[in-house]
Design an enzyme around this catalytic site. Structure first.
Site, PDB file in Angstrom:
ATOM      1  N   GLU A 231       0.791  -1.146   0.081  1.00 42.39           N
ATOM      2  CA  GLU A 231      -0.017   0.184   0.113  1.00 42.39           C
ATOM      3  C   GLU A 231       0.945   1.150   0.217  1.00 42.39           C
ATOM      4  O   GLU A 231       1.375   1.368   0.918  1.00 42.39           O
ATOM      5  CB  GLU A 231      -1.038   0.172   0.973  1.00 42.39           C
ATOM      6  CG  GLU A 231      -2.328   0.855   0.889  1.00 42.39           C
ATOM      7  CD  GLU A 231      -2.332   2.218   1.232  1.00 42.39           C
ATOM      8  OE1 GLU A 231      -1.619   2.925   0.367  1.00 42.39           O
ATOM      9  OE2 GLU A 231      -2.495   2.639   2.570  1.00 42.39           O
ATOM     10  N   CYS A 265      -1.961   9.060   2.099  1.00 40.73           N
ATOM     11  CA  CYS A 265      -1.900   8.678   0.728  1.00 40.73           C
ATOM     12  C   CYS A 265      -2.845   9.099  -0.069  1.00 40.73           C
ATOM     13  O   CYS A 265      -2.861   9.192  -1.373  1.00 40.73           O
ATOM     14  CB  CYS A 265      -1.714   7.249   0.692  1.00 40.73           C
ATOM     15  SG  CYS A 265      -3.002   6.078   1.488  1.00 40.73           S
TER      16      CYS A 265
END
Length: 500
Positions: A231, A265
């Site tokens: 991720e 993110c």
């Protein structure tokens, strides 16, 4: 032994110290975790989730202490610190109700296996390694940890060197919940500790971090053939169409860009707005951003809080400086606040081009770059041109058209008239495309990544369909089988007439 020093990014004060674990200590942690996993993996999914109810209770009881620690060590706003606890609790709640169904044994009936009974069974992988980041130190440690435990694995967590105290708190939560000794291990340290974890014989790794570090982790995991979930970063875009509700778009994009001071993110870092709405949208967004308060998270009214690391502060300064040099205009903010601590105010930049780092490289800070486009086609083309593919949002009053346009965005998570709230959805697998990584955490998809799907079979009618010795009759049998199973109706009819 060398120690990490944890400091409050808002004040610089020392909060505590944590050891830099040696490769030998990491190996010992993995060995202990593997010993504890055997009995845990023998439990049914329902039995494991019953045991994990105590972890939910401890998270509720410890919520205040956890939030205070996150505020002090990572620097985020108090509302968002409590939000990390909510995210962990919600995932536990979801898996309590659905993990057994997600991991249920399935019966399959292969056409070529009619003489046997066949099952697909979920087996724990063994020991799952977790390397978690500093921006969401609790949530992004607990999410893969919860999934690993629910699936019957043990876990070894290596938290970020910038938030080791939150990582140690995770280990404390496991002990307070009465989980089997050794099942959850925490190894603090730097990059060398992470490398040692990958090399220590783990059976799965979940890494959350930058794309640059993700490539290094993938290379090392490949050497050891460790299955991997990555991720990684994002350069997330919002597209504002001329028919959008501009007040709602400005408010939604502002929150989606500046939560955790932009250190997420999924944060909006670039906005493409159709020319007809650009002036009005920019005016509304700038006015709303100017009203936000920047300062230490100890004051709960400060929305934009500390920049956690000095390295991230330098990225912000460099990207703004380059954009100015290349002709962009800074409408708001643009420079760190003076005084103690690391604070960067909401910053809005216009007249940008795709050649600027602020439009290509992950910023990870409270900076929004806005580019005018002639139409939605240009906006989608520019959004998809990014090396990243984590999230994106599109803003329009035409819901039917918006839903169709979302499917053209090359991202893992696309939202209409919203941005970022899905990060808390336990039911939704989370992950990106391209340089944003691969694999999923959370949801059914994240749980399935924590198991090995094993096929088991046993005789049902006796005998084997094939075996030695071979003969001309078996050749003819296979030739006939091809036509029976895969031939057209004329070929099947011909066989029927021949053998009928």
């Amino acid at each position: 032994m060398e120690n990490l020093i944890s400091r409050n990014p808002a004040t610089g004060e020392e909060l505590g110290r944590a050891p830099v674990c040696t490769p030998e200590q990491v190996q010992a942690a993995v060995t202990a975790a593997r010993a504890a996993q055997a009995a845990w993996g023998d439990l049914t999914v329902r039995q494991r989730m019953h045991e994990l109810k105590r972890l939910s209770r401890v998270l509720v009881e410890q919520a205040d202490a956890i939030a205070r620690l996150i505020v002090a060590e990572q620097g985020k706003n108090q509302v968002e610190a409590y939000g990390e606890v909510v995210t962990a609790l919600e995932l536990l709640h979801f898996y309590r109700g659905h993990a057994a169904g997600i991991l249920r044994t399935r019966t399959v009936s292969p056409r070529l296996g009619v003489l046997r009974s066949n099952r697909i069974v979920a087996r724990p992988r063994g020991v799952v390694g977790i390397i978690s980041p500093w921006n969401y130190p609790l949530a992004l440690s607990m999410e893969p940890l919860i999934a690993a435990l629910a699936a019957g694995n043990a876990a070894v967590l290596k938290p970020s060197e910038y938030t080791p105290l939150v990582g140690l708190k995770v280990g404390e939560l496991a002990r307070l919940a009465g989980l089997p000794q050794g099942l959850v291990q925490v190894v603090t340290g730097d990059a060398s500790t992470g490398r040692a974890l990958i090399a220590a014989g783990i059976d799965k790794l979940v890494f959350t971090g930058s794309a640059a570090n993700g490539r290094k982790v993938a290379a090392l995991a490949g050497e050891h053939l460790v299955p991997l979930t990555l991720e990684l970063g994002g350069k997330d875009a919002a597209i504002v169409l001329a028919d959008a509700d501009l007040d709602k778009a400005a408010a939604g994009i502002l929150w989606g860009a500046l939560l955790n001071a932009g250190q997420a993110c999924l944060a909006v870092e670039r906005v493409y707005v159709e020319e007809a709405a650009a002036a009005a949208f920019i005016e509304k967004l700038t006015a709303k951003a100017a009203r936000l308060r920047t300062g230490p998270a100890m004051d709960p009214t400060n929305e934009v809080c500390a920049i956690t690391t000095e390295a991230q502060m330098n990225v912000l300064k460099q990207q703004v400086a380059e954009a100015r040099q290349m002709g962009a205009r800074v409408l708001l903010g643009g420079d760190p606040l003076p005084g103690a601590g690391r604070f960067f105010p909401p910053t809005i930049i216009v007249d940008v081009s795709e050649e600027m780092a602020v439009m290509r490289e992950e910023t990870f800070g409270p900076l929004i770059a806005i580019r005018r486009v002639k139409d939605v086609e240009e906006a989608i083309r520019l959004t998809n041109a990014s090396a990243y593919g984590l999230t994106a949002s599109l803003w329009t009053r035409d819901v039917a058209r918006g839903r169709r346009l979302l499917t053209r965005l090359e991202v893992g998570d696309a939202a209409l008239n919203d941005h970022g709230t899905s990060t808390g959805y336990a039911e939704v697998g989370w992950g990106g495309r391209k340089a944003s990584g691969y694999g999923k955490t959370r949801g059914a998809e994240g749980l399935r990544e924590m198991v090995v799907w094993q096929h088991i079979s046993w005789p049902r009618l006796g005998g084997q369909m094939m075996g030695f010795p071979y003969s001309a009759k078996k050749v003819e049998f296979v030739r006939t089988l091809i036509k029976v199973l895969f031939g057209n109706w004329k070929e099947r009819l011909s066989l029927f007439r021949r053998h009928g």
